[in-house]
Design an enzyme around this catalytic site. Structure first.
Site, PDB file in Angstrom:
ATOM      1  N   ASN A  59      75.549 124.062  58.059  1.00 30.77           N
ATOM      2  CA  ASN A  59      77.003 124.114  57.946  1.00 30.77           C
ATOM      3  C   ASN A  59      77.483 125.313  57.901  1.00 30.77           C
ATOM      4  OD1 ASN A  59      76.226 121.346  58.113  1.00 30.77           O
ATOM      5  ND2 ASN A  59      77.367 120.957  55.872  1.00 30.77           N
ATOM      6  N   GLY A  60      78.615 125.677  58.534  1.00 32.07           N
ATOM      7  CA  GLY A  60      78.967 127.140  58.110  1.00 32.07           C
ATOM      8  C   GLY A  60      79.196 127.677  59.767  1.00 32.07           C
ATOM      9  N   TRP A  72      80.488 118.942  63.404  1.00 33.85           N
ATOM     10  CA  TRP A  72      81.794 119.321  63.846  1.00 33.85           C
ATOM     11  C   TRP A  72      81.611 120.619  64.679  1.00 33.85           C
ATOM     12  CZ3 TRP A  72      85.503 123.031  62.785  1.00 33.85           C
ATOM     13  CH2 TRP A  72      86.766 122.704  63.367  1.00 33.85           C
ATOM     14  N   GLU A 113     104.957 115.659  56.154  1.00 29.38           N
ATOM     15  CA  GLU A 113     103.813 115.057  56.220  1.00 29.38           C
ATOM     16  C   GLU A 113     103.704 113.668  56.960  1.00 29.38           C
ATOM     17  OE1 GLU A 113     100.838 115.334  54.933  1.00 29.38           O
ATOM     18  OE2 GLU A 113     100.206 113.621  54.356  1.00 29.38           O
ATOM     19  N   LYS A 147     100.747 113.000  59.681  1.00 35.05           N
ATOM     20  CA  LYS A 147     100.033 111.824  59.863  1.00 35.05           C
ATOM     21  C   LYS A 147     100.027 111.018  61.277  1.00 35.05           C
ATOM     22  CE  LYS A 147      98.080 112.118  56.986  1.00 35.05           C
ATOM     23  NZ  LYS A 147      97.899 112.870  55.776  1.00 35.05           N
ATOM     24  N   GLU A 154      98.062 113.266  63.786  1.00 36.48           N
ATOM     25  CA  GLU A 154      96.407 113.326  63.751  1.00 36.48           C
ATOM     26  C   GLU A 154      95.754 112.107  64.086  1.00 36.48           C
ATOM     27  OE1 GLU A 154      96.449 113.526  58.894  1.00 36.48           O
ATOM     28  OE2 GLU A 154      94.671 114.069  59.936  1.00 36.48           O
ATOM     29  N   HIS A 211     119.902 124.911  65.250  1.00 35.19           N
ATOM     30  CA  HIS A 211     119.360 126.399  65.378  1.00 35.19           C
ATOM     31  C   HIS A 211     118.361 126.193  66.488  1.00 35.19           C
ATOM     32  CE1 HIS A 211     121.905 127.331  62.452  1.00 35.19           C
ATOM     33  NE2 HIS A 211     121.462 126.581  61.522  1.00 35.19           N
ATOM     34  N   CYS A 265      80.738 119.146  59.122  1.00 36.07           N
ATOM     35  CA  CYS A 265      79.467 119.033  59.423  1.00 36.07           C
ATOM     36  C   CYS A 265      78.665 118.437  57.822  1.00 36.07           C
ATOM     37  CB  CYS A 265      78.570 120.568  59.624  1.00 36.07           C
ATOM     38  SG  CYS A 265      79.009 121.099  61.297  1.00 36.07           S
ATOM     39  N   ARG A 297      82.478 114.052  57.604  1.00 37.26           N
ATOM     40  CA  ARG A 297      82.694 115.485  57.634  1.00 37.26           C
ATOM     41  C   ARG A 297      82.308 115.901  59.013  1.00 37.26           C
ATOM     42  NH1 ARG A 297      80.961 117.622  52.534  1.00 37.26           N
ATOM     43  NH2 ARG A 297      80.616 119.655  53.749  1.00 37.26           N
ATOM     44  N   LYS A 338      86.668 115.367  57.704  1.00 37.35           N
ATOM     45  CA  LYS A 338      87.516 115.515  56.435  1.00 37.35           C
ATOM     46  C   LYS A 338      87.338 116.564  55.398  1.00 37.35           C
ATOM     47  CE  LYS A 338      89.171 112.808  53.177  1.00 37.35           C
ATOM     48  NZ  LYS A 338      90.718 112.453  53.369  1.00 37.35           N
TER      49      LYS A 338
HETATM   50  C1  F6R Z   1      95.580 115.550  56.689  1.00 34.67           C
HETATM   51  C2  F6R Z   1      94.442 116.043  56.087  1.00 34.67           C
HETATM   52  C3  F6R Z   1      94.187 117.565  56.093  1.00 34.67           C
HETATM   53  C4  F6R Z   1      93.666 117.897  54.645  1.00 34.67           C
HETATM   54  C5  F6R Z   1      93.390 119.467  54.722  1.00 34.67           C
HETATM   55  C6  F6R Z   1      93.134 119.866  53.222  1.00 34.67           C
HETATM   56  O1  F6R Z   1      95.688 114.070  56.812  1.00 34.67           O
HETATM   57  O2  F6R Z   1      93.776 115.131  55.550  1.00 34.67           O
HETATM   58  O3  F6R Z   1      95.377 118.303  56.481  1.00 34.67           O
HETATM   59  O4  F6R Z   1      94.896 117.764  53.683  1.00 34.67           O
HETATM   60  O5  F6R Z   1      92.199 119.531  55.751  1.00 34.67           O
HETATM   61  O6  F6R Z   1      92.014 119.193  52.795  1.00 34.67           O
HETATM   62  P1  F6R Z   1      91.792 119.392  51.221  1.00 34.67           P
HETATM   63  O7  F6R Z   1      92.729 118.653  50.592  1.00 34.67           O
HETATM   64  O8  F6R Z   1      90.253 118.653  51.037  1.00 34.67           O
HETATM   65  O9  F6R Z   1      91.491 120.742  50.938  1.00 34.67           O
END
Ligand code: F6R
Length: 606
Positions: A98-99, A74, A478, A482, A485, A501, A2, A27, A601
């Site tokens: 926010n929160g 969000w 990773e 990617k 998501e 396994h 948010c 956000r 984000k």
């Molecule tokens: C995936 C991604 C998230 C962040 C996670 C932690 O592409 O971006 O998994 O890595 O939310 O965020 P930070 O690094 O800001 O603590």
């Protein structure tokens, strides 16, 4: 999670609020809203969806008022719709939040008994009615102090009042909040990025603090309501980093920026002429640290896993890793001789911050590997190693991942050398190899044509797997993260040796499987695992490094070769095609690459 903006000015604020909300959409982007004060009334507009939709639904040019608050959401409590969108208002008070308010159910019952009527399903609405109630018998500052004491959970708040029309109140506990200073106007924002186009003069609120913002004055208070003085920080302005330039998406730009990310990281930490790593002001003696725990979430957690392999390779330190949301609630054995490293791009992730807070309360040694150096995690850790990769706007982390693993590799190398666990020759050799890394990343980026063609297969399949061993295993995780998501297709990262396994049962004819098998010490083992999936019908995309030795395997669907370097550094190069695979898969599907569904984000709720 948010975004909040608030402006108190001597002129109309709606245009500036809209433009800040657009910046804050990274956000949260499931609904948006604005409230302004005009001619003794609160004017509120809100709608489901993006800020663009809000603009389409309302004549915002005619939303008058010199004081206003705005929000992008969000959703946590209540579905994303216009009723649950912020601001939430009573006749006298309007709030953006926010929160999460953890005792909202109890407070709601109490307020309903007092005659308050609730319109939304949100936890936020209790704050509106609580302040309205407390203002009946208190002056503003007492009413705020009292309200904040009654709230359990986390919040960043922006509040305006019909009957006190010349100010905005901001308050923080657990969720970040910044105040900005401009000519004849002052601002409130959930981060400095929201305020960047208006000011570079910022003050961050600490937990428990609140502020009163007027157009020509800002007052700060601690949780008891006592006035306090706070410093104004001047942020460097680098506006180009906040624009997409010629790129279609921030993610594409951020992927291509990676040679520079690594170059800058190396410049900051490596003294090239002397082939030496400099980590200045490290606050502990080397023999005070006998073990390390690395903590993060999502991609940052994958960086922690990557670092574990390097620390174990280059030092004799005992290394463990943890997902922040697990660490914070487990019964941890805190150890005085352990270094706790918190990895986070934003430096605001609620779970990572809570894990740091827990370590601090237990007087542990804490180090933050962060991108945003003004963030809560950076401010609260004992020691900070910034990754210097510039703003990362795309929700999916790309350049921050490479920035994080670079700094963690540099730290592992330095500690291994200082602890006499790698000799000088090897240390210098590895530093030399590091200097060539930006150029190798640049060459490894030239895979667009190959990856574009391959990406359709991943989109059309029911699901896919990403396999790797050793240094390549964190990269497999990773790569899978990617893809899922961004393209919303199921993708599973696995250690290649674990397939037999259980997960091997998932393999069926034509299932795309990415196998990361660089020519490192795990190569032969991984190739055997690759044969096992090919034998069961998998369509294997092999990602390896260039070599004069031929690949001794048949029936591989596609092969991509990245550049060659020492085994330690291959993970950097293997990451590139996986980022592009996720990007092109989402592009082909027409999805919103920089704002994938259901995500945001900066995850400031737990
Ligand atoms: C995936 C991604 C998230 C962040 C996670 C932690 O592409 O971006 O998994 O890595 O939310 O965020 P930070 O690094 O800001 O603590």
């Amino acid at each position: 999670m948010c975004g909040i903006i608030g402006i108190s000015s001597n002129k109309s604020v709606s245009a500036s609020i809209i433009s800040s909300l657009k910046k804050l959409e990274y956000r949260g982007y499931d609904s948006a809203g604005i409230a302004t004060l005009f001619e003794g009334k609160i004017k509120e507009v809100k709608s489901e969806g993006r800020v663009d939709t809000l603009e389409q639904n309302f004549d915002l040019k005619n939303l008058k008022g010199n004081i206003g608050i705005g929000h992008v959401r969000w959703a946590t409590h209540g579905v994303p719709n216009s009723v649950n969108a912020h601001p939430h208002s009573s006749d006298n008070v309007s709030i953006v939040h926010n929160g999460i308010i953890e005792n909202s159910t109890i407070l709601k019952k109490y307020l309903i008994k007092k005659g308050h009527v609730f319109k939304s399903q949100t936890d936020t609405e209790v704050i509106v009615h609580l302040i309205t109630e407390n203002l009946k018998t208190n002056e503003l500052e007492e009413a705020i102090t009292q309200t904040l004491k009654q709230l359990h959970g986390s919040f960043a708040l922006g509040i305006v009042f019909k009957d006190i029309p010349d100010l905005i109140v901001g308050a923080r506990r657990g969720s970040p909040l910044a105040v900005g200073y401009g000519p004849n106007e002052n601002y409130l924002g959930s981060d400095s990025y929201a305020l960047k186009s208006m000011t570079n003069k910022i003050t961050y609120l600490e937990d428990g603090e609140f502020c009163i913002i007027k157009k020509d004055q800002v007052l700060f208070f601690n949780e008891d309501g006592t006035k306090i003085n706070k410093k104004i920080l001047e942020l460097s302005s680098d506006d180009a980093s906040y624009e997409k330039g010629d790129f279609k998406h921030f993610m594409a730009k951020e992927i291509e920026e990676q040679p520079n990310t690594v170059k800058t990281g190396i410049k900051e930490y490596v003294d090239k002429p002397n082939s030496e790593i400099n980590i200045y002001n490290f606050p502990w003696k080397i023999d005070e640290i006998n073990s390390i725990t690395l903590i993060g979430c999502g991609t940052a957690y994958h960086s922690c896993l990557m670092a574990k392999y390097w620390f174990e390779e280059l030092t004799q330190l005992d290394v463990s890793i943890d997902i922040a949301s697990e660490f914070r609630y487990r019964k941890n054995r805190f150890k005085k001789d352990k270094l706790y490293i918190f990895v986070s791009q934003s430096g605001e992730t609620a779970d990572t911050y809570a894990a740091l807070d827990l370590c601090k309360k237990n007087n542990m040694k804490t180090c933050a590997v962060v991108n945003v150096i003004e963030s809560s995690i950076a401010r609260d850790a004992n020691f900070v190693l910034p990754i210097h990769c510039g703003p990362e706007i795309g929700v999916a982390s790309t350049k921050a991942f490479l920035g994080q693993i670079l700094i963690l590799y540099i730290l592992a190398l330095k500690l291994g050398y200082l602890r006499n666990e790698i000799n000088k020759e090897i240390y210098k050799e590895k530093i030399k190899d590091l200097q060539n890394l930006p150029g190798l990343i640049e060459k490894s980026l030239l895979v667009d044509n190959d990856i574009q063609a391959i990406s359709s297969t991943f989109n059309e399949a029911k699901g896919s797997m990403f396999l790797g061993r050793g240094f390549s295993y964190p990269i497999a995780l990773e790569g899978a993260l990617k893809l899922k998501e961004l393209s919303y297709v199921h993708a599973e990262g696995y250690p290649a040796g674990e397939m037999k396994h259980g997960p091997l049962a998932l393999i069926e004819d034509g299932m795309p499987v990415v196998v990361l098998a660089p020519r490192d010490s795990y190569y032969k083992k991984t190739i055997s695992n690759m044969q096992e999936v090919i034998a069961r019908g998998a369509k294997v995309l092999l990602i390896t490094n260039k070599s004069k030795d031929e690949i001794v395997s048949e029936n591989i669907w596609e092969t991509i070769e990245v550049e060659n370097t020492n085994d330690d550094l291959l993970p950097f190069l293997l990451t590139i095609p996986l980022q592009k695979l996720a990007y092109y898969s989402a592009l082909k599907k027409g999805y919103d690459i920089d704002k994938p569904r259901n995500l945001a984000k900066s995850v400031t709720v737990e």
